[in-house]
Design a protein around this motif. Structure first.
Motif, PDB file in Angstrom:
ATOM      1  N   ASN A  52      15.852  -1.495  42.127  1.00 54.79           N
ATOM      2  CA  ASN A  52      16.168  -1.762  40.728  1.00 54.79           C
ATOM      3  C   ASN A  52      17.068  -0.686  40.132  1.00 54.79           C
ATOM      4  O   ASN A  52      17.933  -0.979  39.293  1.00 54.79           O
ATOM      5  CB  ASN A  52      14.883  -1.887  39.904  1.00 54.79           C
ATOM      6  N   THR A  53      16.868   0.559  40.562  1.00 46.86           N
ATOM      7  CA  THR A  53      17.718   1.646  40.075  1.00 46.86           C
ATOM      8  C   THR A  53      19.159   1.424  40.497  1.00 46.86           C
ATOM      9  O   THR A  53      20.090   1.542  39.693  1.00 46.86           O
ATOM     10  CB  THR A  53      17.214   3.008  40.578  1.00 46.86           C
ATOM     11  N   TRP A  54      19.360   1.077  41.772  1.00 50.80           N
ATOM     12  CA  TRP A  54      20.722   0.827  42.247  1.00 50.80           C
ATOM     13  C   TRP A  54      21.332  -0.396  41.581  1.00 50.80           C
ATOM     14  O   TRP A  54      22.524  -0.393  41.233  1.00 50.80           O
ATOM     15  CB  TRP A  54      20.729   0.655  43.768  1.00 50.80           C
ATOM     16  N   ALA A  55      20.548  -1.439  41.382  1.00 54.49           N
ATOM     17  CA  ALA A  55      21.080  -2.660  40.782  1.00 54.49           C
ATOM     18  C   ALA A  55      21.553  -2.431  39.354  1.00 54.49           C
ATOM     19  O   ALA A  55      22.484  -3.099  38.888  1.00 54.49           O
ATOM     20  CB  ALA A  55      20.027  -3.770  40.819  1.00 54.49           C
ATOM     21  N   SER A  96      19.749  10.889  34.679  1.00 50.17           N
ATOM     22  CA  SER A  96      18.491  10.568  35.345  1.00 50.17           C
ATOM     23  C   SER A  96      18.686  10.185  36.811  1.00 50.17           C
ATOM     24  O   SER A  96      17.704  10.028  37.539  1.00 50.17           O
ATOM     25  CB  SER A  96      17.799   9.407  34.614  1.00 50.17           C
ATOM     26  N   LEU A  97      19.934  10.065  37.237  1.00 50.39           N
ATOM     27  CA  LEU A  97      20.211   9.571  38.584  1.00 50.39           C
ATOM     28  C   LEU A  97      20.315  10.731  39.570  1.00 50.39           C
ATOM     29  O   LEU A  97      21.360  10.988  40.174  1.00 50.39           O
ATOM     30  CB  LEU A  97      21.500   8.729  38.581  1.00 50.39           C
ATOM     31  N   ASP A 102      15.326  14.142  42.631  1.00 53.16           N
ATOM     32  CA  ASP A 102      14.001  14.605  42.199  1.00 53.16           C
ATOM     33  C   ASP A 102      13.465  13.767  41.042  1.00 53.16           C
ATOM     34  O   ASP A 102      12.263  13.475  40.968  1.00 53.16           O
ATOM     35  CB  ASP A 102      14.022  16.094  41.847  1.00 53.16           C
ATOM     36  N   MET A 103      14.349  13.311  40.149  1.00 55.59           N
ATOM     37  CA  MET A 103      13.912  12.523  39.009  1.00 55.59           C
ATOM     38  C   MET A 103      13.519  11.104  39.427  1.00 55.59           C
ATOM     39  O   MET A 103      12.532  10.548  38.933  1.00 55.59           O
ATOM     40  CB  MET A 103      15.002  12.500  37.936  1.00 55.59           C
ATOM     41  N   VAL A 104      14.280  10.517  40.342  1.00 55.62           N
ATOM     42  CA  VAL A 104      13.925   9.185  40.847  1.00 55.62           C
ATOM     43  C   VAL A 104      12.588   9.245  41.579  1.00 55.62           C
ATOM     44  O   VAL A 104      11.712   8.385  41.397  1.00 55.62           O
ATOM     45  CB  VAL A 104      15.035   8.633  41.761  1.00 55.62           C
ATOM     46  N   LEU A 105      12.398  10.277  42.394  1.00 53.48           N
ATOM     47  CA  LEU A 105      11.127  10.418  43.104  1.00 53.48           C
ATOM     48  C   LEU A 105       9.972  10.705  42.143  1.00 53.48           C
ATOM     49  O   LEU A 105       8.839  10.289  42.390  1.00 53.48           O
ATOM     50  CB  LEU A 105      11.232  11.526  44.150  1.00 53.48           C
ATOM     51  N   GLY A 106      10.269  11.392  41.035  1.00 48.46           N
ATOM     52  CA  GLY A 106       9.233  11.606  40.032  1.00 48.46           C
ATOM     53  C   GLY A 106       8.766  10.294  39.422  1.00 48.46           C
ATOM     54  O   GLY A 106       7.564  10.089  39.200  1.00 48.46           O
ATOM     55  N   THR A 107       9.715   9.386  39.188  1.00 43.95           N
ATOM     56  CA  THR A 107       9.360   8.060  38.682  1.00 43.95           C
ATOM     57  C   THR A 107       8.507   7.303  39.694  1.00 43.95           C
ATOM     58  O   THR A 107       7.502   6.652  39.351  1.00 43.95           O
ATOM     59  CB  THR A 107      10.628   7.261  38.359  1.00 43.95           C
ATOM     60  N   ILE A 108       8.890   7.396  40.959  1.00 39.91           N
ATOM     61  CA  ILE A 108       8.123   6.733  42.021  1.00 39.91           C
ATOM     62  C   ILE A 108       6.714   7.314  42.106  1.00 39.91           C
ATOM     63  O   ILE A 108       5.720   6.572  42.164  1.00 39.91           O
ATOM     64  CB  ILE A 108       8.865   6.876  43.360  1.00 39.91           C
ATOM     65  N   ALA A 109       6.604   8.640  42.092  1.00 41.19           N
ATOM     66  CA  ALA A 109       5.292   9.284  42.203  1.00 41.19           C
ATOM     67  C   ALA A 109       4.397   8.929  41.019  1.00 41.19           C
ATOM     68  O   ALA A 109       3.181   8.725  41.189  1.00 41.19           O
ATOM     69  CB  ALA A 109       5.465  10.796  42.302  1.00 41.19           C
ATOM     70  N   THR A 149      25.396   8.900  45.210  1.00 45.18           N
ATOM     71  CA  THR A 149      24.222   9.475  45.870  1.00 45.18           C
ATOM     72  C   THR A 149      23.343  10.168  44.858  1.00 45.18           C
ATOM     73  O   THR A 149      23.826  10.828  43.946  1.00 45.18           O
ATOM     74  CB  THR A 149      24.645  10.471  46.961  1.00 45.18           C
ATOM     75  N   PHE A 150      22.022  10.010  45.019  1.00 48.36           N
ATOM     76  CA  PHE A 150      21.064  10.767  44.226  1.00 48.36           C
ATOM     77  C   PHE A 150      20.928  12.199  44.743  1.00 48.36           C
ATOM     78  O   PHE A 150      20.410  13.063  44.045  1.00 48.36           O
ATOM     79  CB  PHE A 150      19.679  10.107  44.288  1.00 48.36           C
ATOM     80  N   TRP A 151      21.347  12.439  45.989  1.00 44.30           N
ATOM     81  CA  TRP A 151      21.136  13.739  46.628  1.00 44.30           C
ATOM     82  C   TRP A 151      22.049  14.801  46.020  1.00 44.30           C
ATOM     83  O   TRP A 151      23.162  14.506  45.564  1.00 44.30           O
ATOM     84  CB  TRP A 151      21.456  13.652  48.111  1.00 44.30           C
ATOM     85  N   PRO A 152      21.650  16.071  46.063  1.00 38.32           N
ATOM     86  CA  PRO A 152      22.577  17.155  45.708  1.00 38.32           C
ATOM     87  C   PRO A 152      23.759  17.149  46.680  1.00 38.32           C
ATOM     88  O   PRO A 152      23.587  16.996  47.894  1.00 38.32           O
ATOM     89  CB  PRO A 152      21.733  18.428  45.868  1.00 38.32           C
TER      90      PRO A 152
END
Length: 261
Positions: free
Chosen positions: A62-65, A74-75, A78-85, A139-142
């Motif tokens: 959903n984030t990618w869409a 927010s992209l 760490d922030m995306v994984l925080g939402t998942i967690a 990419t969400f990655w650094p």
């Protein structure tokens, strides 16, 4: 205008990030599974594992869409994984846990990163032809982590500019990230082509910014409803690209109206 530069996507275009034989969904579940296991070591009470991984995939997809209209700040991984967690039941995480979740996620993927077939042959040919080269990666990655991957395979030497969306806070298919690359190469949009495996992010996005769009053909193309696009060229393998670039470079520039010799 004659072609003077080529800008590339990274994942699925220059480097594979999915473990061989796995889909994007399977790859994401490998990575979020590592995050899940890390949180379990901290004794967080979480959803059952399969339910948690399915929920994480839903967040990612959903984030990618919706990325075209998302808050760019927010992209970040760490922030995306925080939402998942948080969806798993782990709320109010301390800052160092966010960093460790991102490290666990990336560590599960990085051993599988590998170049696509023909990448060196293709880049050598373009460089020998005098093309200016850059890279834009959604990419969400650094970006520093991706630079390590590119350096590991000897690819950074080819590019004048590397743009990673989480760092730049500019994302395909929005035009601003393409314009950043054009500015770095000192090129007009019609002097550049963008190459990628996504009809939406790469081809439609680059064409909206005035570049030529080259699609690396995929068996399951995806476009949002209501969007149509025709690539300026379609290839199946990277070594097909230099011949197309040479043809576009050979097109004479249009005369400038009002300019005298």
């Amino acid at each position: 205008m004659s072609l003077r530069g080529v800008i590339f996507d990274m994942g699925g275009t220059l480097l594979h990030f999915n473990p061989e034989g796995t889909s994007w969904e399977e790859s994401e579940k490998i990575a979020t599974g590592a995050v899940y296991n890390y949180l379990r070591t901290l004794e967080y009470t979480l959803l059952p594992e399969q339910e948690a991984l399915d929920a994480a995939w839903e967040v990612t997809r959903n984030t990618w869409a919706g990325i075209e209209h998302a808050d760019v700040k927010s992209l970040k991984l760490d922030m995306v994984l925080g939402t998942i967690a948080q969806g798993w039941g782990a709320a109010d995480l301390p800052g160092d846990v966010y960093q460790d979740m991102a490290a666990a996620y990336m560590s599960a993927i990085q051993p599988h990163v590998r170049p696509l077939d023909g990448v060196y042959e293709m880049l050598d040919a373009l460089r020998d032809d005098g093309m200016r080269l850059a890279l834009i990666s959604n990419t969400f990655w650094p970006g520093s982590v991706h630079v390590q991957d590119l350096e590991r395979f000897g690819l950074t030497q080819y590019f004048e500019r590397l743009i990673f969306s989480a760092d730049a806070e500019a994302w395909k298919p929005n035009s601003d990230v393409f314009l950043q690359a054009l500015d770095a190469l000192d090129l007009a949009p019609d002097e550049a082509a963008y190459v990628g495996d996504s009809l939406y992010f790469d081809v439609w996005g680059s064409k909206q910014a005035g570049l030529r769009g080259v699609w690396i053909e995929q068996p399951d193309p995806w476009l949002p409803e209501g969007i149509e696009v025709t690539p300026d060229a379609t290839i199946r393998t990277l070594p097909e690209l230099p011949a197309i670039a040479r043809d576009w470079a050979a097109v004479p520039d249009a005369p400038q109206v009002g300019k005298r010799g």
